[in-house]
Design a protein around this motif. Structure first.
Motif, PDB file in Angstrom:
ATOM      1  N   LYS A 216      39.112  35.533  47.226  1.00  0.00           N
ATOM      2  CA  LYS A 216      37.685  35.331  46.957  1.00  0.00           C
ATOM      3  C   LYS A 216      37.426  33.961  46.351  1.00  0.00           C
ATOM      4  O   LYS A 216      36.479  33.255  46.732  1.00  0.00           O
ATOM      5  CB  LYS A 216      37.193  36.433  46.020  1.00  0.00           C
ATOM      6  N   THR A 217      38.280  33.544  45.387  1.00  0.00           N
ATOM      7  CA  THR A 217      38.104  32.244  44.729  1.00  0.00           C
ATOM      8  C   THR A 217      38.230  31.110  45.737  1.00  0.00           C
ATOM      9  O   THR A 217      37.428  30.168  45.741  1.00  0.00           O
ATOM     10  CB  THR A 217      39.152  32.074  43.610  1.00  0.00           C
TER      11      THR A 217
ATOM     12  N   ASP B 257      51.292  35.701  28.253  1.00  0.00           N
ATOM     13  CA  ASP B 257      50.096  34.875  28.525  1.00  0.00           C
ATOM     14  C   ASP B 257      50.384  33.381  28.509  1.00  0.00           C
ATOM     15  O   ASP B 257      49.455  32.567  28.481  1.00  0.00           O
ATOM     16  CB  ASP B 257      48.971  35.184  27.518  1.00  0.00           C
ATOM     17  N   ILE B 258      51.650  32.962  28.529  1.00  0.00           N
ATOM     18  CA  ILE B 258      52.006  31.536  28.534  1.00  0.00           C
ATOM     19  C   ILE B 258      52.702  31.230  29.854  1.00  0.00           C
ATOM     20  O   ILE B 258      53.680  31.884  30.232  1.00  0.00           O
ATOM     21  CB  ILE B 258      52.922  31.176  27.347  1.00  0.00           C
ATOM     22  N   LEU B 259      52.184  30.214  30.575  1.00  0.00           N
ATOM     23  CA  LEU B 259      52.751  29.824  31.861  1.00  0.00           C
ATOM     24  C   LEU B 259      53.792  28.728  31.659  1.00  0.00           C
ATOM     25  O   LEU B 259      53.517  27.696  31.031  1.00  0.00           O
ATOM     26  CB  LEU B 259      51.655  29.347  32.812  1.00  0.00           C
TER      27      LEU B 259
ATOM     28  N   THR C 175      47.067  32.421  35.247  1.00  0.00           N
ATOM     29  CA  THR C 175      47.203  32.940  33.879  1.00  0.00           C
ATOM     30  C   THR C 175      46.121  33.980  33.588  1.00  0.00           C
ATOM     31  O   THR C 175      46.374  34.995  32.931  1.00  0.00           O
ATOM     32  CB  THR C 175      47.106  31.781  32.872  1.00  0.00           C
ATOM     33  N   GLU C 176      44.934  33.733  34.095  1.00  0.00           N
ATOM     34  CA  GLU C 176      43.799  34.631  33.850  1.00  0.00           C
ATOM     35  C   GLU C 176      43.984  35.988  34.526  1.00  0.00           C
ATOM     36  O   GLU C 176      43.603  37.022  33.981  1.00  0.00           O
ATOM     37  CB  GLU C 176      42.519  33.966  34.368  1.00  0.00           C
ATOM     38  N   ILE C 177      44.608  36.009  35.711  1.00  0.00           N
ATOM     39  CA  ILE C 177      44.672  37.255  36.492  1.00  0.00           C
ATOM     40  C   ILE C 177      46.035  37.923  36.454  1.00  0.00           C
ATOM     41  O   ILE C 177      46.205  39.001  37.033  1.00  0.00           O
ATOM     42  CB  ILE C 177      44.285  36.992  37.969  1.00  0.00           C
TER      43      ILE C 177
ATOM     44  N   VAL D 202      48.646  43.849  41.327  1.00  0.00           N
ATOM     45  CA  VAL D 202      48.973  42.800  42.291  1.00  0.00           C
ATOM     46  C   VAL D 202      47.961  42.747  43.442  1.00  0.00           C
ATOM     47  O   VAL D 202      47.661  41.674  43.959  1.00  0.00           O
ATOM     48  CB  VAL D 202      50.405  42.984  42.844  1.00  0.00           C
ATOM     49  N   LYS D 203      47.436  43.904  43.850  1.00  0.00           N
ATOM     50  CA  LYS D 203      46.442  43.905  44.922  1.00  0.00           C
ATOM     51  C   LYS D 203      45.164  43.208  44.463  1.00  0.00           C
ATOM     52  O   LYS D 203      44.562  42.438  45.221  1.00  0.00           O
ATOM     53  CB  LYS D 203      46.133  45.355  45.338  1.00  0.00           C
TER      54      LYS D 203
END
Length: 708
Positions: A686-687, A606-608, A670-672, A677-678
């Motif tokens: 969408k975003t 969870d760390i980029l 990070t959120e997704i 992957v799809k």
């Protein structure tokens, strides 16, 4: 995309000999009943009709030998009685037999003889059936222009006679033609028109066909859940009515949907069910399609020798029956197989064969002629309706004016009529002069408008053709998925063609190169730059055998500078590209990266973490340019990698019409990143769409994600 299109050929074969009964046992019972009935009938037209119905019943049971036997008996008896309608039906039945045997020349020969009979006796319904069957046969041969010509003739006749079932079949065939042209919007439009009619008239067999057709289109659009929904509906109906041909079609399409969801066991189970039915019926085209699908799945499972066996059997059958569409699918499957084997020479040979036959099937002129014919048909139909309406209005106006004149003559008298006539005449002359002047102005405006539209169409057509060329050089989805099954590519050009491109090369079974590049500009200038850069990148890796990312970029930069004759002089060309290039070794779990402006994002636990690129572009000449740095990173299970162009972060939108910016972009990734992957690809799309809203996209957008 493949292989939903392989079975649409079977779903658009039309025949007047439709038999709808409750299940295979019911069809067998009907066959027995008809045989018993034949024994009681005299040698007259009733016997011919019974033989024709018996042939149709065996055709639905996929017992083609019996179907041909009874069709020939019907023809012999009808000719003895000079029963023209019976002769036409028999010719049609024999043509249908040859179609299912993939003997398209013989099928056309009998369909044409059937058409001659129907036209001679003035049977419009029979003529429409013949035109539809001829169109379906040309479609199987890949001749889309002749297919549409005949199907539009059938549709016109069915419109005139009000034959709803025939109209629905016509829409299905026209939809299939657009399907093979890649125009899925027009395809779905025609398929849903057909389904709407079939639901209204209670055509159960037709509904099953339309469900299968619609499912195939959703499959080509990657909406596999929707595809399965319609295909399972079709299978249920086909099993109820016992139509073995359609049952095989449904199994095949369901197998492809499972294949696209990577559920290979379920996919193979359905394909082998379809293959069993095809072999029992001796349908060479269907057998070839099944072999191709089964071979492709074995390839995805790395059972390469088994895959080669099935794919080569498919190609042999496709060549034997002369189906260009099937041969095209075979060639791309064999290209992917030999690429996976590392036999790049064979892969190149099959890809060249694929490109040649694809150009033959999808030439630009053919597509234009098909569109023009369809437009002409609908225009003629509309003009006919308008002429009829104008005649009714004109008749009504004549009667009204007559009554008004008589009333005015009686009340006002002859003198007032003369005065009124004078004023009417003067007003008419003035109005005529004004109308003439207005008509001249309108003509001038219309001519200028038409000139601008013609020029715009020529420019748009040229750019659209350039898009097909640009798409052809990009790696196929099948090739990427075979090497990187847990990855996605979100690619959204600003214009028809793009300055962004993605590139991929497999070094061996455990090591790949992949890049996301952003060339100077977008649209046509960007596309020209991207195609040059793509070919130079291929040259550096495949001809110079350079595999380290930093050295690749150094050499690529040198070649671009030489190609564009760049110098440090003022006013010299300053075109280049930004790029993120990765080499991934899955066996050693090692990543090498080099970049020009475009960084690498790695998300772990969870760390980029951002690995920065060199602050320079590839290919822009400058005496102060430094060499690109090569970064090595050890990978761990669950790591997510992202490379991209600047289009996503720089896109303007939102309530303040400002850039999306990099920090929100990093937060979104990070959120997704833990999602499939799809799903990640869908959320990015969408975003971005919601962010842009009703504003304009300002640059090409490219994001590549890979899960380790």
């Amino acid at each position: 995309m493949k292989k939903f299109r392989n079975y649409l050929l079977f779903l658009v074969v039309f025949s007047a000999l439709s038999v709808i009964v409750n299940g295979l046992q019911a069809q067998e019972h009907k066959a027995d009943s008809l045989i018993a009935l034949l024994k009681t009938l005299k040698r007259d037209t009733s016997e011919v009709n019974a033989l024709t119905s018996l042939a149709a019943t065996y055709m639905n049971m996929a017992n083609y030998d019996q179907a041909l036997l009874y069709s020939k008996q019907a023809l012999e008896q009808a000719e003895k009685l000079n029963y023209k309608k019976g002769i036409g039906k028999a010719y049609n039945g024999i043509g249908l037999f040859y179609f299912y045997q993939a003997n398209y020349e013989k099928a056309l020969e009998y369909y044409q003889q059937s058409l001659m009979i129907w036209n001679k006796i003035g049977d419009k319904k029979g003529a429409a059936i013949a035109y539809n069957n001829i169109g379906g046969t040309y479609l199987s041969q890949g001749d889309y222009e002749k297919a549409l010509q005949n199907c539009l003739k059938a549709l016109k006749i069915n419109d005139e006679t009000g034959n709803k079932e025939g109209i629905a079949k016509g829409y299905n065939t026209i939809g299939a033609i657009y399907y093979y042209q890649g125009n899925y919007a027009e395809t779905l439009n025609n398929f849903f028109k057909a389904l709407n009619i079939q639901e209204k008239i209670g055509d159960i067999e037709g509904k099953a066909q339309s469900y299968d057709n619609i499912g195939s289109v959703y499959g080509m659009q990657n909406n596999y859940a929707k595809a399965l929904e319609f295909q399972l509906k079709a299978l249920k109906i086909n099993e109820e009515i016992g139509n073995k041909n359609s049952i095989a079609d449904s199994y095949s399409n369901i197998g492809v949907s499972y294949e696209k969801q990577l559920n290979y066991p379920q996919a193979l189970e359905n394909h082998f069910k379809a293959l069993k039915i095809r072999k029992e019926a001796g349908e060479k085209a269907g057998i070839a399609a099944c072999y191709d699908n089964i071979g492709s799945i074995y390839m995805y499972q790395n059972k390469l020798d088994l895959a080669a066996d099935y794919l080569n059997q498919s190609l042999i059958l496709s060549k034997e029956i002369g189906s260009k569409e099937a041969m095209k699918e075979n060639y791309i499957s064999l290209t992917n197989l030999y690429d996976k084997k590392g036999d790049y020479k064979q892969a190149y040979i099959y890809h060249k064969l694929y490109a040649d036959i694809k150009d033959t099937l999808l030439n630009e002129q053919s597509g234009k002629q098909i569109a023009e014919m369809n437009t002409k048909y609908h225009s003629e139909k509309k003009d006919k309706e308008l002429i009829q309406k104008d005649a009714e209005i004109s008749q009504h106006q004549i009667e009204t004016e007559k009554k008004n004149f008589q009333r005015n003559a009686f009340i006002i008298g002859f003198i007032l009529v003369l005065m009124l006539a004078f004023y009417i005449y003067r007003g008419y002359r003035q109005k005529q002069l004004a109308n003439n002047s207005l008509e001249e102005k309108n003509t001038l405006i219309e001519n200028q408008k038409q000139l601008v539209e013609d020029k715009n169409k020529k420019i748009t057509d040229s750019i659209s053709y350039a898009k097909r060329i640009q798409q052809a050089i990009l790696p196929s989805e099948e090739l990427l998925k075979s090497a990187l099954p847990n990855s996605f590519i979100f690619f959204k050009p600003k214009d028809i063609v793009s300055g962004d491109f993605y590139w991929f090369h497999s070094l061996n079974e455990n090591e790949v190169l992949i890049a996301a590049a952003d060339c100077t500009g977008h649209g046509v200038p960007g596309a020209l730059m991207s195609m040059m850069a793509y070919n130079l990148l291929e040259q550096v890796v495949k001809e110079h055998h350079i595999y380290e990312p930093a050295i690749i970029l150094n050499e690529l930069s040198r070649l671009i500078i030489e190609s564009l004759k760049q110098t440090d002089q003022p006013g010299a060309v300053k075109d280049g590209m930004d790029i993120a290039l990765c080499k991934i070794n899955f066996e050693k779990r090692e990543l090498e990266y080099a970049g020009a402006h475009n960084p690498l994002y790695l998300i772990r636990n969870d760390i980029l973490t951002e690995t920065k690129a060199n602050s320079r572009s590839v290919g822009i000449s400058t005496s102060k340019a430094t060499h690109f740095l090569n970064h090595k990173i050890k990978l761990e299970q669950g790591d997510c990698l992202y490379i991209f162009s600047d289009g996503y972060a720089d896109q303007k939108g939102g309530p303040k019409n400002e850039k999306f910016f990099y920090q929100p972009f990093r937060n979104l990734l990070t959120e997704i990143h833990q999602s499939d992957v799809k799903d990640q690809q869908n959320v990015l799309g969408k975003t971005l769409s919601e962010w842009i809203g009703d504003k304009e996209q300002i640059d090409d957008v490219l994001v590549i994600g890979i899960k380790c």
